[in-house]
Design a protein around this motif. Structure first.
Motif, PDB file in Angstrom:
ATOM      1  N   VAL A  83       0.848  -1.202   0.000  1.00  0.00           N
ATOM      2  CA  VAL A  83       0.000   0.000   0.000  1.00  0.00           C
ATOM      3  C   VAL A  83       0.878   1.245   0.000  1.00  0.00           C
ATOM      4  O   VAL A  83       0.637   2.187  -0.767  1.00  0.00           O
ATOM      5  CB  VAL A  83      -0.970   0.001   1.211  1.00  0.00           C
ATOM      6  CG1 VAL A  83      -1.710   1.328   1.316  1.00  0.00           C
ATOM      7  CG2 VAL A  83      -1.958  -1.166   1.105  1.00  0.00           C
ATOM      8  N   ALA A  84       1.908   1.268   0.851  1.00  0.00           N
ATOM      9  CA  ALA A  84       2.812   2.427   0.900  1.00  0.00           C
ATOM     10  C   ALA A  84       3.491   2.644  -0.444  1.00  0.00           C
ATOM     11  O   ALA A  84       3.572   3.774  -0.934  1.00  0.00           O
ATOM     12  CB  ALA A  84       3.853   2.233   2.005  1.00  0.00           C
ATOM     13  N   ALA A  85       3.965   1.565  -1.073  1.00  0.00           N
ATOM     14  CA  ALA A  85       4.626   1.678  -2.379  1.00  0.00           C
ATOM     15  C   ALA A  85       3.646   2.166  -3.443  1.00  0.00           C
ATOM     16  O   ALA A  85       4.015   2.983  -4.294  1.00  0.00           O
ATOM     17  CB  ALA A  85       5.234   0.341  -2.781  1.00  0.00           C
ATOM     18  N   ALA A 130       3.272   5.823  -2.966  1.00  0.00           N
ATOM     19  CA  ALA A 130       4.515   6.495  -3.348  1.00  0.00           C
ATOM     20  C   ALA A 130       4.678   6.532  -4.859  1.00  0.00           C
ATOM     21  O   ALA A 130       5.274   7.473  -5.395  1.00  0.00           O
ATOM     22  CB  ALA A 130       5.714   5.802  -2.700  1.00  0.00           C
ATOM     23  N   ASP A 131       4.147   5.551  -5.551  1.00  0.00           N
ATOM     24  CA  ASP A 131       4.262   5.493  -7.017  1.00  0.00           C
ATOM     25  C   ASP A 131       3.287   6.418  -7.735  1.00  0.00           C
ATOM     26  O   ASP A 131       3.358   6.533  -8.961  1.00  0.00           O
ATOM     27  CB  ASP A 131       4.041   4.057  -7.512  1.00  0.00           C
ATOM     28  CG  ASP A 131       5.218   3.147  -7.205  1.00  0.00           C
ATOM     29  OD1 ASP A 131       6.307   3.667  -6.891  1.00  0.00           O
ATOM     30  OD2 ASP A 131       5.032   1.916  -7.263  1.00  0.00           O
ATOM     31  N   ALA A 132       2.407   7.082  -6.990  1.00  0.00           N
ATOM     32  CA  ALA A 132       1.396   7.939  -7.628  1.00  0.00           C
ATOM     33  C   ALA A 132       1.312   9.313  -6.958  1.00  0.00           C
ATOM     34  O   ALA A 132       0.248   9.735  -6.506  1.00  0.00           O
ATOM     35  CB  ALA A 132       0.036   7.240  -7.590  1.00  0.00           C
ATOM     36  N   ARG A 178       8.688  18.303  11.708  1.00  0.00           N
ATOM     37  CA  ARG A 178       8.328  17.485  10.546  1.00  0.00           C
ATOM     38  C   ARG A 178       6.907  17.832  10.124  1.00  0.00           C
ATOM     39  O   ARG A 178       6.034  18.073  10.953  1.00  0.00           O
ATOM     40  CB  ARG A 178       8.379  15.986  10.891  1.00  0.00           C
ATOM     41  CG  ARG A 178       9.740  15.422  11.063  1.00  0.00           C
ATOM     42  CD  ARG A 178       9.694  13.967  11.501  1.00  0.00           C
ATOM     43  NE  ARG A 178       8.975  13.813  12.762  1.00  0.00           N
ATOM     44  CZ  ARG A 178       7.788  13.218  12.871  1.00  0.00           C
ATOM     45  NH1 ARG A 178       7.197  12.677  11.838  1.00  0.00           N
ATOM     46  NH2 ARG A 178       7.205  13.131  14.040  1.00  0.00           N
ATOM     47  N   TRP A 179       6.670  17.829   8.831  1.00  0.00           N
ATOM     48  CA  TRP A 179       5.332  18.073   8.292  1.00  0.00           C
ATOM     49  C   TRP A 179       4.714  16.717   7.972  1.00  0.00           C
ATOM     50  O   TRP A 179       5.409  15.789   7.541  1.00  0.00           O
ATOM     51  CB  TRP A 179       5.438  18.920   7.024  1.00  0.00           C
ATOM     52  CG  TRP A 179       4.135  19.155   6.340  1.00  0.00           C
ATOM     53  CD1 TRP A 179       3.245  20.166   6.587  1.00  0.00           C
ATOM     54  CD2 TRP A 179       3.571  18.386   5.273  1.00  0.00           C
ATOM     55  NE1 TRP A 179       2.171  20.066   5.745  1.00  0.00           N
ATOM     56  CE2 TRP A 179       2.341  18.966   4.932  1.00  0.00           C
ATOM     57  CE3 TRP A 179       3.984  17.241   4.583  1.00  0.00           C
ATOM     58  CZ2 TRP A 179       1.518  18.471   3.929  1.00  0.00           C
ATOM     59  CZ3 TRP A 179       3.168  16.733   3.582  1.00  0.00           C
ATOM     60  CH2 TRP A 179       1.954  17.348   3.266  1.00  0.00           C
ATOM     61  N   TYR A 180       3.402  16.582   8.206  1.00  0.00           N
ATOM     62  CA  TYR A 180       2.711  15.333   7.873  1.00  0.00           C
ATOM     63  C   TYR A 180       1.281  15.629   7.460  1.00  0.00           C
ATOM     64  O   TYR A 180       0.692  16.643   7.862  1.00  0.00           O
ATOM     65  CB  TYR A 180       2.742  14.339   9.044  1.00  0.00           C
ATOM     66  CG  TYR A 180       2.256  14.911  10.359  1.00  0.00           C
ATOM     67  CD1 TYR A 180       0.908  14.861  10.715  1.00  0.00           C
ATOM     68  CD2 TYR A 180       3.161  15.488  11.248  1.00  0.00           C
ATOM     69  CE1 TYR A 180       0.472  15.383  11.924  1.00  0.00           C
ATOM     70  CE2 TYR A 180       2.732  16.009  12.457  1.00  0.00           C
ATOM     71  CZ  TYR A 180       1.390  15.951  12.794  1.00  0.00           C
ATOM     72  OH  TYR A 180       0.966  16.465  13.992  1.00  0.00           O
ATOM     73  N   HIS A 181       0.741  14.747   6.639  1.00  0.00           N
ATOM     74  CA  HIS A 181      -0.634  14.892   6.153  1.00  0.00           C
ATOM     75  C   HIS A 181      -1.201  13.496   5.893  1.00  0.00           C
ATOM     76  O   HIS A 181      -0.540  12.669   5.264  1.00  0.00           O
ATOM     77  CB  HIS A 181      -0.660  15.713   4.861  1.00  0.00           C
ATOM     78  CG  HIS A 181      -2.037  15.930   4.339  1.00  0.00           C
ATOM     79  ND1 HIS A 181      -2.850  16.949   4.789  1.00  0.00           N
ATOM     80  CD2 HIS A 181      -2.763  15.247   3.420  1.00  0.00           C
ATOM     81  CE1 HIS A 181      -4.007  16.896   4.154  1.00  0.00           C
ATOM     82  NE2 HIS A 181      -3.979  15.867   3.327  1.00  0.00           N
ATOM     83  N   ARG A 182      -2.412  13.252   6.370  1.00  0.00           N
ATOM     84  CA  ARG A 182      -3.041  11.958   6.097  1.00  0.00           C
ATOM     85  C   ARG A 182      -3.561  11.963   4.672  1.00  0.00           C
ATOM     86  O   ARG A 182      -4.372  12.797   4.298  1.00  0.00           O
ATOM     87  CB  ARG A 182      -4.167  11.663   7.083  1.00  0.00           C
ATOM     88  CG  ARG A 182      -4.669  10.228   6.937  1.00  0.00           C
ATOM     89  CD  ARG A 182      -5.482   9.761   8.105  1.00  0.00           C
ATOM     90  NE  ARG A 182      -6.725  10.501   8.177  1.00  0.00           N
ATOM     91  CZ  ARG A 182      -7.656  10.301   9.087  1.00  0.00           C
ATOM     92  NH1 ARG A 182      -7.479   9.394  10.027  1.00  0.00           N
ATOM     93  NH2 ARG A 182      -8.752  11.004   9.085  1.00  0.00           N
ATOM     94  N   LEU A 183      -3.086  11.008   3.867  1.00  0.00           N
ATOM     95  CA  LEU A 183      -3.457  10.906   2.456  1.00  0.00           C
ATOM     96  C   LEU A 183      -4.735  10.100   2.243  1.00  0.00           C
ATOM     97  O   LEU A 183      -5.475  10.348   1.287  1.00  0.00           O
ATOM     98  CB  LEU A 183      -2.342  10.225   1.652  1.00  0.00           C
ATOM     99  CG  LEU A 183      -1.024  10.959   1.515  1.00  0.00           C
ATOM    100  CD1 LEU A 183      -0.020  10.084   0.780  1.00  0.00           C
ATOM    101  CD2 LEU A 183      -1.219  12.278   0.791  1.00  0.00           C
TER     102      LEU A 183
END
Length: 157
Positions: free
Chosen positions: A13-15, A18-20, A35-40
């Motif tokens: 799922v992570a890959a 990351a691929d898109a 650190r910056w973070y955002h729920r995708l």
């Protein structure tokens, strides 16, 4: 009878996310203070987060509140430190450097810290299943991990 594990492959799922990057709802941002973070993405059995890391930024020792997961390095290089505790012995820390395209799965009792020890910014995609509800932060003592705080989703992040 065959038993099918209905849980997603967190690293896959992570890959996939990351691929898109063109499908991410936000572009990565870099914050010089934290650190910056955002729920995708969020689903019934997992969630996906995008994180950015400037050189020198990192986490404290922490767990994921019983969630298993994985992370995939989209760009740059991150170092993951893990700790092994064996009765009667001092904690043993193992470090692993992960560059662009590398990833790693972890179980529900995983304690680690991650740091950008390179001179370039880094971006990573993290998957947690089930979704994070708590994270415990630790201090590494001479003989064990000491609990510092337990943070709750929606309150501290």
């Amino acid at each position: 009878m065959t038993v099918v594990d209905a849980r997603p492959d967190h690293l896959a799922v992570a890959a996939r996310f990351a691929d898109a990057p063109e499908q991410w709802p936000v572009a990565p941002r870099f914050n010089p203070v934290d650190r910056w973070y955002h729920r995708l993405h969020v689903a019934d059995d997992h969630e996906v987060w995008l994180l950015t890391w400037l050189p020198g930024q990192g986490t404290e020792w922490h767990d994921h509140g019983g969630s298993a997961g994985a992370f995939h390095v989209f760009g740059g290089t991150l170092t993951e430190d893990t700790v092994a505790l064996t009765d009667g012995r001092p904690p043993r820390v193992t470090s692993r450097e992960l560059g662009e395209g590398a990833g790693r799965r972890f179980g529900s009792h995983h304690v680690h810290r991650m740091t950008n020890r390179s001179h370039r910014p880094a971006i990573s995609v993290h998957v947690y299943g089930p979704a994070l509800t708590t994270m415990t932060k630790y201090r590494l003592g001479a003989a064990s991990l000491e609990v510092l705080t337990v943070e709750r989703a929606g309150a501290q992040w």
